[in-house]
Write an enzyme that holds these catalytic residues in place. Structure first.
Site, PDB file in Angstrom:
ATOM      1  CB  CYS A   1      -6.642  21.394  -7.434  1.00 14.75           C
ATOM      2  SG  CYS A   1      -5.925  21.986  -9.041  1.00 14.75           S
ATOM      3  CB  ILE A   2      -8.899  19.680  -2.951  1.00 15.55           C
ATOM      4  CG1 ILE A   2      -8.107  20.785  -3.027  1.00 15.55           C
ATOM      5  CG2 ILE A   2      -8.357  18.362  -3.579  1.00 15.55           C
ATOM      6  CD1 ILE A   2      -7.177  20.572  -1.680  1.00 15.55           C
TER       7      ILE A   2
END
Lengths: 102, 160
Positions: A101-102
Protein backbone atom coordinates in the site's frame (compact mmCIF):
# COMPACT_ATOMS: atom_id res chain seq x y z
CA UNK A 1 -4.85 -18.88 -18.45
CA UNK A 2 -2.56 -19.03 -21.48
CA UNK A 3 -1.62 -16.09 -23.62
CA UNK A 4 0.72 -15.74 -26.55
CA UNK A 5 3.06 -12.80 -26.02
CA UNK A 6 5.72 -12.04 -28.64
CA UNK A 7 5.12 -15.46 -30.13
CA UNK A 8 5.63 -17.27 -26.85
CA UNK A 9 2.89 -19.07 -24.91
CA UNK A 10 2.95 -17.92 -21.29
CA UNK A 11 0.64 -18.42 -18.30
CA UNK A 12 -0.93 -15.19 -17.04
CA UNK A 13 -3.56 -14.26 -14.48
CA UNK A 14 -6.72 -12.30 -15.26
CA UNK A 15 -4.84 -9.00 -14.93
CA UNK A 16 -2.14 -10.07 -17.36
CA UNK A 17 0.68 -10.75 -14.87
CA UNK A 18 2.84 -13.76 -15.67
CA UNK A 19 2.21 -16.53 -13.16
CA UNK A 20 5.43 -18.40 -13.94
CA UNK A 21 8.52 -16.21 -13.97
CA UNK A 22 10.52 -18.98 -15.67
CA UNK A 23 8.53 -18.30 -18.83
CA UNK A 24 9.66 -14.67 -18.96
CA UNK A 25 12.02 -13.51 -21.70
CA UNK A 26 13.15 -10.00 -22.58
CA UNK A 27 11.02 -10.03 -25.74
CA UNK A 28 7.96 -10.91 -23.62
CA UNK A 29 8.75 -7.93 -21.40
CA UNK A 30 9.15 -5.64 -24.42
CA UNK A 31 5.79 -6.76 -25.78
CA UNK A 32 3.99 -6.16 -22.45
CA UNK A 33 5.67 -2.74 -22.31
CA UNK A 34 4.43 -1.95 -25.80
CA UNK A 35 0.86 -2.71 -24.71
CA UNK A 36 1.38 -0.12 -21.96
CA UNK A 37 2.73 2.35 -24.54
CA UNK A 38 6.25 2.20 -23.16
CA UNK A 39 9.38 1.87 -25.31
CA UNK A 40 11.97 0.25 -23.12
CA UNK A 41 15.24 2.19 -22.85
CA UNK A 42 18.40 0.99 -21.10
CA UNK A 43 17.18 2.86 -17.97
CA UNK A 44 13.94 0.87 -18.03
CA UNK A 45 15.92 -2.35 -18.23
CA UNK A 46 18.06 -1.40 -15.24
CA UNK A 47 14.91 -0.95 -13.20
CA UNK A 48 13.40 -4.19 -14.49
CA UNK A 49 16.57 -6.11 -13.64
CA UNK A 50 16.45 -4.66 -10.13
CA UNK A 51 12.80 -5.67 -9.68
CA UNK A 52 13.54 -9.20 -10.84
CA UNK A 53 16.47 -9.41 -8.45
CA UNK A 54 14.26 -8.39 -5.54
CA UNK A 55 11.65 -10.93 -6.60
CA UNK A 56 14.26 -13.69 -6.67
CA UNK A 57 15.34 -12.65 -3.17
CA UNK A 58 11.68 -12.82 -2.09
CA UNK A 59 11.95 -9.24 -0.95
CA UNK A 60 8.58 -7.42 -1.16
CA UNK A 61 8.49 -4.24 -3.25
CA UNK A 62 7.11 -0.83 -2.33
CA UNK A 63 7.46 2.70 -3.65
CA UNK A 64 9.56 3.59 -0.61
CA UNK A 65 11.92 0.72 -1.34
CA UNK A 66 12.26 1.74 -5.00
CA UNK A 67 13.26 5.20 -3.77
CA UNK A 68 15.98 3.69 -1.58
CA UNK A 69 17.18 1.19 -4.17
CA UNK A 70 20.01 3.35 -5.48
CA UNK A 71 18.89 2.26 -8.96
CA UNK A 72 16.24 4.88 -9.58
CA UNK A 73 14.57 7.61 -7.53
CA UNK A 74 10.81 7.89 -7.19
CA UNK A 75 10.52 10.84 -9.53
CA UNK A 76 12.34 9.11 -12.35
CA UNK A 77 10.44 5.89 -11.65
CA UNK A 78 7.19 7.75 -12.36
CA UNK A 79 8.73 9.25 -15.49
CA UNK A 80 9.83 5.87 -16.81
CA UNK A 81 6.52 4.16 -16.04
CA UNK A 82 4.03 7.06 -15.88
CA UNK A 83 0.83 5.12 -15.20
CA UNK A 84 0.86 3.05 -12.00
CA UNK A 85 4.66 2.57 -12.09
CA UNK A 86 5.10 -0.28 -9.60
CA UNK A 87 2.32 -2.34 -11.16
CA UNK A 88 3.31 -1.65 -14.75
CA UNK A 89 7.00 -2.31 -14.23
CA UNK A 90 6.25 -5.52 -12.32
CA UNK A 91 4.05 -6.72 -15.14
CA UNK A 92 6.79 -6.02 -17.66
CA UNK A 93 9.33 -7.77 -15.43
CA UNK A 94 7.14 -10.87 -15.34
CA UNK A 95 6.79 -10.84 -11.55
CA UNK A 96 3.58 -10.78 -9.45
CA UNK A 97 1.68 -7.57 -8.77
CA UNK A 98 3.12 -6.03 -5.59
CA UNK A 99 0.64 -6.15 -2.71
CA UNK A 100 2.06 -3.06 -1.03
CA UNK A 101 0.00 0.00 0.00
CA UNK A 102 3.03 2.30 0.21
CA UNK B 1 -14.57 9.59 -27.64
CA UNK B 2 -16.13 11.01 -24.52
CA UNK B 3 -16.69 7.66 -22.95
CA UNK B 4 -16.61 7.75 -19.16
CA UNK B 5 -17.14 4.53 -17.29
CA UNK B 6 -17.08 5.96 -13.77
CA UNK B 7 -13.43 5.23 -13.03
CA UNK B 8 -11.61 7.41 -10.50
CA UNK B 9 -9.29 9.80 -12.29
CA UNK B 10 -8.34 12.19 -9.53
CA UNK B 11 -8.48 12.21 -5.72
CA UNK B 12 -8.74 15.57 -3.97
CA UNK B 13 -7.90 14.93 -0.32
CA UNK B 14 -8.58 17.59 2.30
CA UNK B 15 -6.70 17.13 5.56
CA UNK B 16 -8.06 19.15 8.47
CA UNK B 17 -6.52 17.24 11.39
CA UNK B 18 -3.00 16.84 12.71
CA UNK B 19 -3.32 13.63 14.68
CA UNK B 20 -0.82 11.10 13.43
CA UNK B 21 -3.41 8.48 12.47
CA UNK B 22 -5.34 10.96 10.32
CA UNK B 23 -2.25 12.37 8.64
CA UNK B 24 -1.02 8.89 7.76
CA UNK B 25 -4.44 7.89 6.46
CA UNK B 26 -4.47 10.91 4.15
CA UNK B 27 -0.89 10.31 2.97
CA UNK B 28 -1.45 6.61 2.31
CA UNK B 29 -4.59 7.40 0.30
CA UNK B 30 -2.81 10.05 -1.78
CA UNK B 31 0.21 7.85 -2.42
CA UNK B 32 -2.00 4.85 -3.11
CA UNK B 33 -3.86 6.83 -5.74
CA UNK B 34 -0.63 7.70 -7.55
CA UNK B 35 0.46 4.07 -7.38
CA UNK B 36 -2.72 3.16 -9.27
CA UNK B 37 -2.19 5.83 -11.90
CA UNK B 38 -4.78 8.14 -10.33
CA UNK B 39 -3.94 11.83 -9.94
CA UNK B 40 -3.89 13.16 -6.37
CA UNK B 41 -3.94 16.59 -4.78
CA UNK B 42 -3.98 17.49 -1.10
CA UNK B 43 -5.41 20.55 0.61
CA UNK B 44 -4.08 21.22 4.10
CA UNK B 45 -6.44 23.26 6.21
CA UNK B 46 -6.86 24.13 9.89
CA UNK B 47 -4.88 21.67 12.04
CA UNK B 48 -4.00 19.71 8.95
CA UNK B 49 -1.46 22.47 8.25
CA UNK B 50 0.72 21.04 11.02
CA UNK B 51 1.48 18.09 8.74
CA UNK B 52 3.34 20.46 6.41
CA UNK B 53 4.66 22.85 9.06
CA UNK B 54 8.45 22.36 9.19
CA UNK B 55 8.76 22.66 12.98
CA UNK B 56 5.58 20.76 13.85
CA UNK B 57 5.49 17.88 11.42
CA UNK B 58 8.11 15.94 13.38
CA UNK B 59 6.06 16.17 16.55
CA UNK B 60 2.60 14.95 15.58
CA UNK B 61 0.83 12.72 18.09
CA UNK B 62 -1.75 9.98 18.21
CA UNK B 63 -4.96 11.07 19.97
CA UNK B 64 -5.41 9.19 23.24
CA UNK B 65 -8.42 11.20 24.41
CA UNK B 66 -11.70 10.92 22.55
CA UNK B 67 -10.42 8.00 20.53
CA UNK B 68 -12.48 4.91 21.44
CA UNK B 69 -10.25 2.65 19.36
CA UNK B 70 -7.41 3.24 21.85
CA UNK B 71 -9.38 1.10 24.34
CA UNK B 72 -8.21 3.30 27.13
CA UNK B 73 -10.36 5.12 29.69
CA UNK B 74 -10.58 8.79 28.72
CA UNK B 75 -9.26 9.88 32.13
CA UNK B 76 -6.18 7.73 31.68
CA UNK B 77 -5.60 8.99 28.14
CA UNK B 78 -5.40 12.50 29.55
CA UNK B 79 -2.56 11.75 31.96
CA UNK B 80 0.77 13.45 31.23
CA UNK B 81 2.99 11.42 28.91
CA UNK B 82 0.16 9.19 27.68
CA UNK B 83 0.06 10.65 24.19
CA UNK B 84 3.82 10.48 23.89
CA UNK B 85 3.79 6.85 24.97
CA UNK B 86 1.04 5.87 22.54
CA UNK B 87 2.78 7.82 19.79
CA UNK B 88 6.14 6.18 20.28
CA UNK B 89 4.46 2.75 20.34
CA UNK B 90 2.67 3.52 17.09
CA UNK B 91 5.82 4.85 15.45
CA UNK B 92 7.64 1.64 16.34
CA UNK B 93 4.89 -0.44 14.75
CA UNK B 94 4.97 1.76 11.66
CA UNK B 95 8.71 1.35 11.25
CA UNK B 96 8.14 -2.41 11.30
CA UNK B 97 5.78 -2.23 8.33
CA UNK B 98 8.16 0.07 6.46
CA UNK B 99 6.04 3.19 6.89
CA UNK B 100 8.08 6.36 6.28
CA UNK B 101 8.09 9.24 8.79
CA UNK B 102 6.08 12.36 7.95
CA UNK B 103 8.90 14.27 6.29
CA UNK B 104 10.03 11.35 4.17
CA UNK B 105 6.40 10.65 3.27
CA UNK B 106 6.00 14.23 2.02
CA UNK B 107 9.11 13.74 -0.12
CA UNK B 108 7.62 10.54 -1.54
CA UNK B 109 4.29 12.24 -2.28
CA UNK B 110 6.00 15.13 -4.00
CA UNK B 111 8.25 12.86 -6.09
CA UNK B 112 5.17 10.85 -7.04
CA UNK B 113 3.47 13.92 -8.45
CA UNK B 114 0.99 14.68 -5.65
CA UNK B 115 0.22 18.38 -5.52
CA UNK B 116 0.33 19.90 -2.04
CA UNK B 117 -1.75 23.00 -1.33
CA UNK B 118 -1.94 25.03 1.88
CA UNK B 119 -5.24 26.73 2.77
CA UNK B 120 -4.90 30.49 2.64
CA UNK B 121 -7.52 31.20 5.30
CA UNK B 122 -6.04 28.75 7.81
CA UNK B 123 -2.51 30.02 7.12
CA UNK B 124 -3.68 33.52 8.03
CA UNK B 125 -5.57 32.31 11.05
CA UNK B 126 -2.52 30.54 12.50
CA UNK B 127 -0.14 33.33 11.37
CA UNK B 128 1.97 30.87 9.37
CA UNK B 129 4.22 32.07 6.56
CA UNK B 130 5.16 30.18 3.42
CA UNK B 131 8.73 29.78 4.71
CA UNK B 132 7.38 28.02 7.82
CA UNK B 133 6.02 25.28 5.63
CA UNK B 134 7.56 22.23 3.93
CA UNK B 135 9.68 23.63 1.08
CA UNK B 136 7.97 21.79 -1.74
CA UNK B 137 4.35 22.76 -1.23
CA UNK B 138 2.86 23.91 -4.52
CA UNK B 139 1.21 27.08 -3.27
CA UNK B 140 -1.09 28.73 -0.76
CA UNK B 141 -4.57 28.82 -2.29
CA UNK B 142 -8.23 29.48 -1.50
CA UNK B 143 -11.02 26.92 -1.30
CA UNK B 144 -12.24 28.18 -4.66
CA UNK B 145 -8.84 27.56 -6.23
CA UNK B 146 -8.84 24.04 -4.84
CA UNK B 147 -12.27 23.29 -6.29
CA UNK B 148 -11.08 24.56 -9.64
CA UNK B 149 -8.16 22.13 -9.46
CA UNK B 150 -10.69 19.33 -9.05
CA UNK B 151 -12.81 20.04 -12.09
CA UNK B 152 -13.27 17.31 -14.66
CA UNK B 153 -14.89 13.90 -14.86
CA UNK B 154 -13.84 11.25 -12.40
CA UNK B 155 -12.70 13.55 -9.59
CA UNK B 156 -13.49 12.50 -6.04
CA UNK B 157 -13.14 14.60 -2.90
CA UNK B 158 -12.33 13.29 0.52
CA UNK B 159 -12.42 15.19 3.81
CA UNK B 160 -10.28 13.93 6.66
Amino acid sequence: MEKTIAGKAVAVNEEGYLTNFAQWEPRVGSEIAKEANIDLSPRHWEVINYLQGEFKNESPLSIRKIGKSGVVDIKEFYQLFPNAPLKTSSKIAGIPKPASCI
Amino acid sequence: MNEFNGEIKKMMIILSKATLENVYAAFVLANGARMEGIEAEMFFTFFGLEAIHKKKLEHLHVATVGNPAMHMPTMLGGLPGMEALATSMMKKEMEKIDMPDIHEFLDILKASGVRLWACKLAMEMFHYKKEDMYDDIDDIITVGDFYKQGSGLGTHMLFI
